[in-house]
Design a protein around this motif. Structure first.
Motif, PDB file in Angstrom:
ATOM      1  N   SER A   1       0.983  -1.194   0.019  1.00  0.00           N
ATOM      2  CA  SER A   1      -0.087   0.000  -0.039  1.00  0.00           C
ATOM      3  C   SER A   1       0.649   1.136   0.008  1.00  0.00           C
ATOM      4  N   GLN A   2       1.820   1.318   0.565  1.00  0.00           N
ATOM      5  CA  GLN A   2       3.049   2.424   0.367  1.00  0.00           C
ATOM      6  C   GLN A   2       3.679   2.381  -0.739  1.00  0.00           C
ATOM      7  N   THR A   3       3.895   1.289  -1.641  1.00  0.00           N
ATOM      8  CA  THR A   3       4.665   1.358  -2.828  1.00  0.00           C
ATOM      9  C   THR A   3       3.850   1.367  -4.000  1.00  0.00           C
ATOM     10  N   VAL A   4       2.753   1.622  -4.181  1.00  0.00           N
ATOM     11  CA  VAL A   4       2.110   1.689  -5.618  1.00  0.00           C
ATOM     12  C   VAL A   4       1.883   3.134  -5.792  1.00  0.00           C
ATOM     13  N   PRO A   5       2.518   3.791  -6.849  1.00  0.00           N
ATOM     14  CA  PRO A   5       2.284   5.210  -7.029  1.00  0.00           C
ATOM     15  C   PRO A   5       1.027   5.355  -7.496  1.00  0.00           C
ATOM     16  N   ASN A   6       0.463   6.766  -7.502  1.00  0.00           N
ATOM     17  CA  ASN A   6      -0.859   7.235  -7.694  1.00  0.00           C
ATOM     18  C   ASN A   6      -1.388   6.779  -9.262  1.00  0.00           C
ATOM     19  N   ASP A   7      -0.323   6.772 -10.360  1.00  0.00           N
ATOM     20  CA  ASP A   7      -0.557   6.270 -11.602  1.00  0.00           C
ATOM     21  C   ASP A   7      -0.940   5.008 -11.789  1.00  0.00           C
ATOM     22  N   PHE A   8      -0.699   4.031 -10.811  1.00  0.00           N
ATOM     23  CA  PHE A   8      -1.154   2.670 -10.678  1.00  0.00           C
ATOM     24  C   PHE A   8      -2.031   2.347  -9.850  1.00  0.00           C
ATOM     25  N   ARG A   9      -2.657   3.235  -9.209  1.00  0.00           N
ATOM     26  CA  ARG A   9      -3.597   2.803  -8.075  1.00  0.00           C
ATOM     27  C   ARG A   9      -4.745   1.843  -8.497  1.00  0.00           C
ATOM     28  N   ASP A  10      -5.095   1.957  -9.801  1.00  0.00           N
ATOM     29  CA  ASP A  10      -6.195   0.877 -10.146  1.00  0.00           C
ATOM     30  C   ASP A  10      -5.609  -0.178 -10.866  1.00  0.00           C
ATOM     31  N   SER A  11      -4.510  -0.570 -10.650  1.00  0.00           N
ATOM     32  CA  SER A  11      -3.899  -1.763 -10.871  1.00  0.00           C
ATOM     33  C   SER A  11      -3.221  -2.560  -9.870  1.00  0.00           C
ATOM     34  N   SER A  12      -2.741  -3.778 -10.039  1.00  0.00           N
ATOM     35  CA  SER A  12      -1.983  -4.486  -8.882  1.00  0.00           C
ATOM     36  C   SER A  12      -0.751  -4.745  -9.747  1.00  0.00           C
ATOM     37  N   PRO A  13       0.108  -3.728  -9.784  1.00  0.00           N
ATOM     38  CA  PRO A  13       1.347  -3.978 -10.626  1.00  0.00           C
ATOM     39  C   PRO A  13       2.623  -4.887  -9.970  1.00  0.00           C
ATOM     40  N   HIS A  14       2.563  -4.820  -8.269  1.00  0.00           N
ATOM     41  CA  HIS A  14       3.403  -5.628  -7.881  1.00  0.00           C
ATOM     42  C   HIS A  14       3.073  -5.589  -6.152  1.00  0.00           C
ATOM     43  N   ARG A  15       3.688  -6.444  -5.333  1.00  0.00           N
ATOM     44  CA  ARG A  15       3.570  -6.561  -4.121  1.00  0.00           C
ATOM     45  C   ARG A  15       4.804  -6.530  -3.454  1.00  0.00           C
ATOM     46  N   VAL A  16       5.138  -5.873  -2.379  1.00  0.00           N
ATOM     47  CA  VAL A  16       6.175  -5.888  -1.822  1.00  0.00           C
ATOM     48  C   VAL A  16       6.419  -6.142  -0.164  1.00  0.00           C
ATOM     49  N   TRP A  17       7.098  -6.647   0.205  1.00  0.00           N
ATOM     50  CA  TRP A  17       7.425  -7.072   1.776  1.00  0.00           C
ATOM     51  C   TRP A  17       8.732  -6.201   2.167  1.00  0.00           C
ATOM     52  N   ARG A  18       8.861  -5.766   3.518  1.00  0.00           N
ATOM     53  CA  ARG A  18      10.050  -5.451   4.079  1.00  0.00           C
ATOM     54  C   ARG A  18      10.259  -6.335   5.223  1.00  0.00           C
ATOM     55  N   PHE A  19      11.469  -7.040   5.146  1.00  0.00           N
ATOM     56  CA  PHE A  19      11.825  -7.768   6.307  1.00  0.00           C
ATOM     57  C   PHE A  19      12.865  -7.021   6.925  1.00  0.00           C
ATOM     58  N   THR A  20      12.875  -7.247   8.216  1.00  0.00           N
ATOM     59  CA  THR A  20      13.926  -6.719   9.199  1.00  0.00           C
ATOM     60  C   THR A  20      14.343  -7.752  10.163  1.00  0.00           C
ATOM     61  N   THR A  21      16.187  -7.897  10.346  1.00  0.00           N
ATOM     62  CA  THR A  21      16.477  -8.681  11.303  1.00  0.00           C
ATOM     63  C   THR A  21      16.573  -7.937  12.482  1.00  0.00           C
ATOM     64  N   MET A  22      16.448  -8.747  13.694  1.00  0.00           N
ATOM     65  CA  MET A  22      16.267  -8.069  15.189  1.00  0.00           C
ATOM     66  C   MET A  22      17.707  -8.255  15.711  1.00  0.00           C
ATOM     67  N   TYR A  23      17.671  -7.397  16.710  1.00  0.00           N
ATOM     68  CA  TYR A  23      18.881  -7.626  17.590  1.00  0.00           C
ATOM     69  C   TYR A  23      18.646  -8.630  18.569  1.00  0.00           C
ATOM     70  N   SER A  24      19.564  -9.563  18.935  1.00  0.00           N
ATOM     71  CA  SER A  24      19.345 -10.586  20.008  1.00  0.00           C
ATOM     72  C   SER A  24      19.600 -10.064  21.222  1.00  0.00           C
ATOM     73  N   ASP A  25      19.004 -10.469  22.124  1.00  0.00           N
ATOM     74  CA  ASP A  25      18.985 -10.151  23.658  1.00  0.00           C
ATOM     75  C   ASP A  25      20.398 -10.357  23.989  1.00  0.00           C
TER      76      ASP A  25
END
Length: 312
Positions: free
Chosen positions: A288-312
């Motif tokens: 929802s954050q990565t689809v620009p206004n000129d692509f709003r009426d389509s589904s051009p891609h899907r994007v996931w953000r993965f983040t590695t966490m600090y261990s305790d």
């Protein structure tokens, strides 16, 4: 003006103003908006690239030619441009790097986010710049300052240009195609980034990942935007993103230090994300954050953000 011409005229007025405010000179105008005209129309600084899908009603080659001729006439009228500035591409199976029959010169530079990129509207099915990832590139640039950046399946290096310009400590870009790595180098030089620490590597990404993990290398920020399917003659393996994305994501996570980020993207329809076997990471779909206004009426891609966490 006919219905398509009238629609394109309105869309250009709307998106033209929006694009000027955004500082971009290339954007999507039309994506199958009218059922009778199954076309995609992208605007590039006064030039137009069109991808035409098949219509079931066009049984003969003559009917197909009549449809294409009518469409071109409507586009000329609606956008008030000459035929010499229109590049038509037949949309049918054959791969993203397939050569086009149209051999006209269509190479020039466009602007986006204060940067310049070379596009080629005439040679291949794609143009050298995926417009739907405009917002994703901006998100990557926000994270890039001071980071070591890895761009997998880098194509023409637009993510690398954004990261390097934003202040990445160094970048590594990997792709199997020398042609597109050369293009990526052109884009870096075009933006005066030739003196930065930017490494371009010609290799099979799957094999390169295994070797790089074994070598113990780490990257703070990774973009992995693979094709849906690839059977390049340059490698013995065949890439199928639904089958292979689990390996790609898990491999990338092994290359991230604690606090590192991976942006994984696919444009495969009906894609299902597998359960990822790794430790100490979080993931979130951010499409929802990565689809620009000129692509709003389509589904051009899907994007996931993965983040590695600090261990305790």
């Amino acid at each position: 003006m006919g219905v398509l011409a009238n629609h394109l005229h309105k869309m250009y007025k709307h998106y033209g103003k929006w694009a000027r405010r955004q500082g971009i000179t290339c954007f999507r105008l039309y994506n199958h908006d009218i059922p009778e005209y199954p076309l995609i129309v992208d605007y590039y600084e006064g030039y137009v690239a069109i991808w035409a899908s098949k219509r079931t009603r066009d049984v003969t080659s003559e009917e197909r030619e009549n449809f294409l001729r009518e469409s071109l006439s409507e586009i000329v009228a609606g956008l008030e441009i000459g035929l010499e500035k229109i590049f038509l591409k037949d949309r049918h199976p054959g791969g993203q790097y397939r050569r086009q029959a149209d051999k006209r010169e269509g190479r020039f530079f466009v602007q986006e986010g204060g940067l310049k990129f070379k596009v080629d509207l005439g040679s291949y099915h794609d143009t050298g710049l995926f417009l739907d990832h405009r917002q994703t590139r901006a998100l990557v640039a926000q994270e890039a300052p001071g980071k070591s950046f890895l761009n997998l399946f880098c194509y023409t290096g637009s993510f690398t240009v954004y990261a390097s310009q934003a202040g990445a400590r160094n970048t590594v870009s990997v792709d199997l195609s020398k042609r597109y790595l050369d293009w990526a180098e052109e884009n870096l030089l075009l933006n005066n980034l030739g003196d930065k620490d930017n490494t371009l590597i010609e290799d099979d990404v799957m094999l390169w990942l295994k070797d790089t993990i074994s070598a113990g290398e780490k990257f703070d920020l990774i973009v992995c935007d693979p094709p849906t399917f690839s059977n390049s003659k340059s490698t013995a393996s065949i890439l199928d993103i639904q089958r292979d994305h689990k390996f790609l994501i898990e491999s990338c996570l092994q290359l991230l230090p604690p606090g590192g980020s991976l942006y994984f993207s696919t444009n495969k329809r009906n894609f299902t994300l597998a359960e990822i076997d790794s430790v100490n990471f979080t993931s979130k779909e951010i499409t929802s954050q990565t689809v620009p206004n000129d692509f709003r009426d389509s589904s051009p891609h899907r994007v996931w953000r993965f983040t590695t966490m600090y261990s305790d």
